[in-house]
Each structure stands twice: as structure tokens, then as C-alpha cells.
Design an enzyme around this catalytic site. Structure first.
Site, mmCIF file in Angstrom:
data_model
loop_
_atom_site.group_PDB
_atom_site.id
_atom_site.type_symbol
_atom_site.label_atom_id
_atom_site.label_comp_id
_atom_site.label_asym_id
_atom_site.label_seq_id
_atom_site.Cartn_x
_atom_site.Cartn_y
_atom_site.Cartn_z
ATOM 1 N N PHE A 142 0.866 -1.191 0.000
ATOM 2 C CA PHE A 142 0.000 0.000 0.000
ATOM 3 C C PHE A 142 0.894 1.229 0.000
ATOM 4 C CE2 PHE A 142 -2.298 3.616 1.558
ATOM 5 C CZ PHE A 142 -3.452 3.551 0.794
ATOM 6 N N ASP A 227 9.195 2.988 2.241
ATOM 7 C CA ASP A 227 7.996 3.767 2.531
ATOM 8 C C ASP A 227 7.710 3.633 4.029
ATOM 9 O OD1 ASP A 227 5.486 4.776 2.968
ATOM 10 O OD2 ASP A 227 4.583 3.906 1.172
ATOM 11 N N LYS A 256 2.156 11.319 7.199
ATOM 12 C CA LYS A 256 1.264 11.057 8.338
ATOM 13 C C LYS A 256 1.700 11.807 9.607
ATOM 14 C CE LYS A 256 -1.250 7.164 6.651
ATOM 15 N NZ LYS A 256 -0.831 6.061 5.799
HETATM 16 C C1 LIG Z 1 -1.034 6.141 4.308
HETATM 17 C C2 LIG Z 1 0.072 5.594 3.503
HETATM 18 C C3 LIG Z 1 0.438 6.165 2.269
HETATM 19 C C4 LIG Z 1 -0.362 7.280 1.612
HETATM 20 O O1 LIG Z 1 -0.436 8.439 2.365
HETATM 21 P P1 LIG Z 1 -1.591 9.519 2.031
HETATM 22 O O2 LIG Z 1 -1.228 10.688 2.891
HETATM 23 O O3 LIG Z 1 -2.898 8.890 2.380
HETATM 24 O O4 LIG Z 1 -1.492 9.816 0.579
HETATM 25 C C5 LIG Z 1 1.527 5.649 1.601
HETATM 26 N N1 LIG Z 1 2.225 4.621 2.124
HETATM 27 C C6 LIG Z 1 1.910 4.041 3.295
HETATM 28 C C7 LIG Z 1 2.740 2.907 3.810
HETATM 29 C C8 LIG Z 1 0.814 4.493 4.020
HETATM 30 O O5 LIG Z 1 0.466 3.887 5.164
#
Ligand SMILES: *Cc1c(COP(=O)(O)O)cnc(C)c1O
Length: 403
Positions: A142, A227, A256
Site C-alpha cells: 500500500f 515507505d 502522516k
Molecule cells: C497512508 C500511507 C500512504 C499514503 O499516504 P496519504 O497521505 O494517504 O497519501 C503511503 N504509504 C503508506 C505505507 C501508508 O500507510
């Protein structure tokens, strides 16, 4: 008269796109680990807005930084400079050991930015023929919701109906270094991966996987892009989850909790020449690096470190995980996690995690079901031992009544 929660829910259903299916709790206020609904009912938040509010709801110091900055200057665009950006760079670089930083807003934008920069690095530095660059990603990843990103998702719900998609991505199983080795070729420019797959249900890779990944990337001149948008900033009990693996990524993505939940702020951190390939005009964002975002992020990172939240995540996370594992219940298949990124996976016979989340909500605890059988548990990192004990009582009650 103040609208009731059922009025608000009905209006949402009537006017909003139905791209979410939230629990029917309408929240009006938050403080620390708690949120309160429109009727004043208190809940312990065990989702933390998908780890965007690691510092707890409405942290007073982040709030003050936001209000102070909002009264001075909010947005200049990067056509001009602002007096917060350099300080944001300096503090984040010192904390993470990064050499270059590129600020964006959402997590998905940080991912897109990394893909652009790594491809360009592939052509200009690695010498990959134009248009041939490949990036390897993992199944069940994700990384966000843009067209570029859902194009390399393996989740049919996330990608179905949205094509055509961009080429240039290869998918390998998560946790399988052999498969990564086999997928790398001379045109491979990057490997994009989550240290722990969050949305997939808190999936922790086998030990030694990331050490081998690091070796493969280094040995083949492939940029390792971690990520850490969800795992980063203390969630797993370390500043970055890569520290559990004793490796360093070439490019790290954070978002985040970078703003403590006040504002969308993300960043690409680079330890290599990757961000150096971007020249004026080749990438940007109207809001990226704005003074309000920088001031909020500076305060959010400062409180995370100064108030010992990362250490607390390690301590309370281990305590909660052990407590969850101690619950004698025949609906629990596995308890797993790292720090305060936890999951309880139920047996297929349990009838789905959703009804357990409903029972938890009735007891004043908000947690989210994922992939039918998994309850994810990720409270703000400011949770105390007493609050953890209370949460464990609620989990024990619902996981044992049902059996
Ligand atoms: C939430 C998330 C994203 C995307 O972030 P947004 O601010 O919603 O675009 C990307 N990678 C990971 C691992 C995430 O948990």
C-alpha cells in the site's frame, strides 16, 4: 439546534461520494489518546488516523506552533523563500541523518516524487536507456491512491476500473529476497517497499530479509526506497522501522505523523545522489514546504523526541502485545506487531473482525478491522500503562465473550 449524529450521517450519505465505509461514530473533539463524539461519549482511539496522530490528538505544543505560524504567514509558494523551510530541513536532517529533503503534502505525493526522482537518477546516473527504467514493488503493497500508485497495487479493489496504468513496475512477493534477486535486471532503478506492510494487515517480514535486500540493492546499483509513511516517526518503537533491521535506505518516505495530524505534510529523505538529479522546474507543489506546514512539522517532530514518545511506543507496545497474547480465546489466531503497530488476527470461524470492532466501540474503544479477520491496534504513542491496561480489559472481554 445542533445536528444529531444521525442527521450528520444521513447528510454524508446523501451528499458525499461513498468511497469510505466508516464506523457510525461522529467525532467532535480529541485530546491525547481520547476522542469524543457529538454526544460527549469518550473513546480510546486505537487507530490514530492510520498513525497520523502518533503525538496524540490536538497536542498543545503543535497546536501553538500552528496558531502562531498561521497568524504570521501561511503560504508563499516556492517561488519565494520562507523563514521556516531551512529550519525544517536542518532539524529533520539532523534527526534522520539525511543529506537531502524534498517536502510534499500527502504520502502519495511523496511516493510519486520518489518514483520520479529514482527514474531520473536511473537515466542520468545509472545509464539506463531512456524509457526503460523499472521499479520493483511488493505484492499486497500500500503506497497511496494516485493513478501511478494504484497501477502497481495488487489489490483488485484499489486498482479495478482505473486503468490504463503506467508501465515500468514489477511485482515480487513481500519477504522473499530470492524473488527480488531474480527480478533485478540492468534496467532496475529502484525497489520500493514498506518495512512492515501496514494496510496488508501488519505483516512483518522474515528476519534477515531486509539485510539481504540491502545487499542486493547495493550490489546491483538499485535505489532502496523505504515507505515509512506509516511505520516511521516512532510507531514501531524506533524513529524509523529500518532501525529494527540495522539497515539504511537510500530514500525514505515519511508523512502522516510528520504533522502530528494537524496538516498534510510529507517528505522524501535521501541519503544518496537521488534527489540531486531534480533541477528547477522539474518537480514541485504549490503547498509543499509552505511555512505553516514546516512550523507544524518542526513542532510535531520536536515533541515526538523531547517527550519520549518513541521509547514509550517501544515499552507500551511490548506490554500491549504481551497482554494481547495472554488473552485465552479460541477466536485468536495470532497476535503480532512491533512497537505500537499491532494486529490481532482472528480465526476464520470467528465470523470477521468487524463485529469485534463494534463490540469494542460499545465499550469505548475504537479499532479498525482490516482484511476481514484482522483487528489492527495502533493507539497514539502517548498511551500510558493504565490506559493500556484498560484497553487490554476491553479486548479480553470481547475476545472471550464471543467464544
Ligand atoms: C497512508 C500511507 C500512504 C499514503 O499516504 P496519504 O497521505 O494517504 O497519501 C503511503 N504509504 C503508506 C505505507 C501508508 O500507510
Amino acid at each position: 439546534m445542533r445536528p444529531s449524529s444521525s442527521d450528520l450521517i444521513a447528510t454524508e450519505a446523501r451528499l458525499g461520494a461513498h468511497n469510505y465505509q466508516p464506523l457510525d461514530v461522529v467525532l467532535a473533539r480529541g485530546e491525547g489518546v481520547y476522542v469524543f463524539d457529538v454526544d460527549g461519549v469518550r473513546y480510546l482511539d486505537c487507530l490514530s488516523a492510520y498513525s497520523a496522530v502518533n503525538q496524540g490528538h490536538c497536542h498543545p505544543k503543535i497546536l501553538k506552533a500552528m496558531v502562531d505560524q498561521a497568524q504570521r504567514l501561511t503560504l508563499t509558494s516556492r517561488a519565494f523563500r520562507n523563514d521556516q523551510l531551512a529550519l525544517f530541513y536542518e532539524e529533520l536532517a539532523a534527526l534522520t541523518g539525511s543529506h537531502k529533503i524534498l517536502p510534499m503534502n500527502s504520502g502519495a505525493e511523496a511516493v510519486e516524487t520518489a518514483i520520479k526522482a529514482v527514474r531520473k537518477w536511473g537515466y542520468e546516473v545509472k545509464g539506463v536507456p531512456e524509457g526503460m527504467a523499472e521499479i520493483i514493488v511488493c505484492s499486497n503493497n500500500f503506497h497511496g491512491r494516485t493513478i501511478g500508485i494504484v497501477g502497481f497495487s495488487t489489490d483488485p479493489t484499489a486498482r479495478g476500473g482505473f486503468g490504463p496504468f503506467a508501465p515500468g513496475f514489477r511485482i515480487v512477493p513481500f519477504g522473499d529476497a530470492q524473488a527480488l534477486a531474480a527480478a533485478i535486471n540492468p534496467n532496475t532503478v529502484g525497489f520500493l517497499v514498506e518495512p512492515i506492510q501496514g494496510e496488508a494487515g501488519v505483516i512483518i517480514p522474515p528476519s534477515g530479509y531486509f539485510a539481504r535486500v540491502r545487499e542486493l540493492c547495493t550490489g546491483n546499483d538499485v535505489v532502496l526506497i523505504l515507505d515509512e509513511i506509516q511505520t516511521g516517526l516512532g510507531r514501531t518503537g524506533k524513529l524509523l522501522a529500518e532501525q529494527h533491521e540495522a539497515i539504511e535506505a537510500d530514500v525514505t518516505l515519511i508523512g502522516k505523523a510528520l504533522s502530528g495530524g494537524f496538516y498534510p505534510v510529507s517528505a522524501v529523505l535521501s541519503n544518496s545522489a537521488v534527489l540531486g538529479v531534480l533541477k528547477p522546474g522539474q518537480h514541485g507543489s504549490t503547498f509543499g514546504g509552505n511555512p505553516l506546514a514546516c512550523a507544524v512539522a518542526r513542532a510535531a517532530v520536536k515533541v515526538l523526541v523531547e517527550e519520549g514518545m518513541i521509547e514509550n511506543a517501544a515499552e507500551q507496545g511490548a506490554y500491549l502485545q504481551a497482554g494481547l497474547a495472554d488473552i485465552r480465546s479460541n477466536v485468536v489466531r495470532e497476535v503480532r506487531g512491533r512497537g505500537l503497530m499491532l494486529a490481532v488476527e482472528l480465526t476464520p470461524e470467528a465470523g470477521g473482525a468487524h463485529r469485534f470492532c463494534d463490540m469494542l466501540r460499545e465499550r469505548g474503544l475504537l479499532a479498525k478491522d482490516t482484511h476481514r479477520d484482522t483487528i489492527r491496534i495502533a493507539p497514539p504513542l502517548v498511551i500510558t500503562r493504565d490506559q493500556a491496561d484498560w484497553a487490554l480489559e476491553q479486548f479480553a472481554a470481547v475476545l472471550t465473550t464471543a467464544t
